[in-house]
Design an enzyme around this catalytic site. Structure first.
Site, short mmCIF file in Angstrom:
data_model
loop_
_atom_site.label_atom_id
_atom_site.label_comp_id
_atom_site.label_asym_id
_atom_site.label_seq_id
_atom_site.Cartn_x
_atom_site.Cartn_y
_atom_site.Cartn_z
N LYS A 25 0.85 -1.19 0.00
CA LYS A 25 0.00 0.00 0.00
C LYS A 25 0.88 1.24 0.00
O LYS A 25 2.09 1.16 0.18
CB LYS A 25 -0.96 0.02 1.19
CG LYS A 25 -0.29 0.16 2.55
CD LYS A 25 -1.29 0.52 3.64
CE LYS A 25 -2.27 -0.57 3.96
NZ LYS A 25 -2.96 -0.38 5.24
N LYS A 81 -7.64 -5.51 -2.62
CA LYS A 81 -8.36 -4.97 -1.47
C LYS A 81 -8.80 -3.53 -1.73
O LYS A 81 -7.99 -2.69 -2.07
CB LYS A 81 -7.41 -5.04 -0.26
CG LYS A 81 -7.97 -4.57 1.04
CD LYS A 81 -7.02 -4.90 2.19
CE LYS A 81 -5.70 -4.20 2.07
NZ LYS A 81 -4.81 -4.47 3.22
#
Length: 228
Positions: A25, A81
């Site tokens: 991320k 995600k």
């Protein structure tokens, strides 16, 4: 329980390889900020472990979400995600279906993770409890809770053990797995074991308490030993 660790760079990822799942991320782009395809690919090349990629805290943009999800899958992510940074059940259904189709049409073996936020009341977004049946119906694999605003407050400040147990049970009843994240600390691990989600996601815990610091290998090892 499996431990997911979120490094923010290739160098940090090398410190996180003891984790069960390595999550990619870009924290400066938000709670579930998307990183670059080449970073996902490079981290995938580092490890035989599953790699997860956050693709963003999305407004209601099903097309953008679907295309981004396919990009993350193509770059090598095993788990894709996305966070739903909006309210509205029908809107959520449409976006999740688009993301699931984008990934599964090409990569049926890959896992789609849909996140709601433990602090949904202050964000005015979809609640985790409303998310579960919608995500299951739309074909998602994992339903997740994270904090949307990263101000040091933990998921446990917004949802207590009973709430999180209920969320985990709901997921199980709907055929989905559960992931919990959001400023989790070492001292939360006993409670988390009672709740028994499938995955716990951490960053700050393995950075010495500050998610803006650097992932430390010895803290990843400690977390792995305590979780298993």
């Amino acid at each position: 329980m499996q431990l997911l660790v979120s490094p923010a760079s290739i160098e940090e990822a090398k410190m996180a390889l003891a984790a069960d799942i390595v999550d990619v991320k870009r924290p400066e782009e938000g709670s579930l900020g998307a990183s670059f395809p080449w970073i996902i690919r490079a981290i995938k090349d580092l490890t035989h472990k599953p790699v997860s990629a956050a693709i963003g805290d999305f407004d209601y943009k099903p097309g953008g979400a679907a295309l981004t999800a396919l990009g993350a899958a193509a770059a090598g992510a095993d788990y894709i995600k996305i966070g739903l940074m909006f309210d509205g059940k029908e809107e959520a259904r449409e976006l999740i279906k688009a993301v699931v189709r984008a990934v599964k049409d090409t990569y049926p073996e890959k896992t789609v993770v849909i996140a709601a936020y433990s602090d949904w009341k202050r964000l005015e977004t979809l609640s985790p409890f409303d998310l579960v049946p919608i995500a299951a119906d739309a074909g998602a694999d994992v339903s997740m809770v994270d904090t949307g605003i990263k101000d040091g407050k933990s998921t446990f400040e917004f949802m207590n053990e009973a709430d999180l147990t209920r969320f985990t049970t709901m997921n199980r009843e709907h055929g989905m797995k559960t992931a919990l994240a959001g400023s989790l600390k070492f001292e939360d691990l006993d409670t988390l074991k009672r709740i028994n989600p499938d995955i716990i996601g951490v960053r700050g815990m393995v950075c010495g308490g500050d998610r803006r610091a650097t992932v430390r290998e010895e803290l990843v090892m400690k977390a792995v030993s305590m979780v298993h």
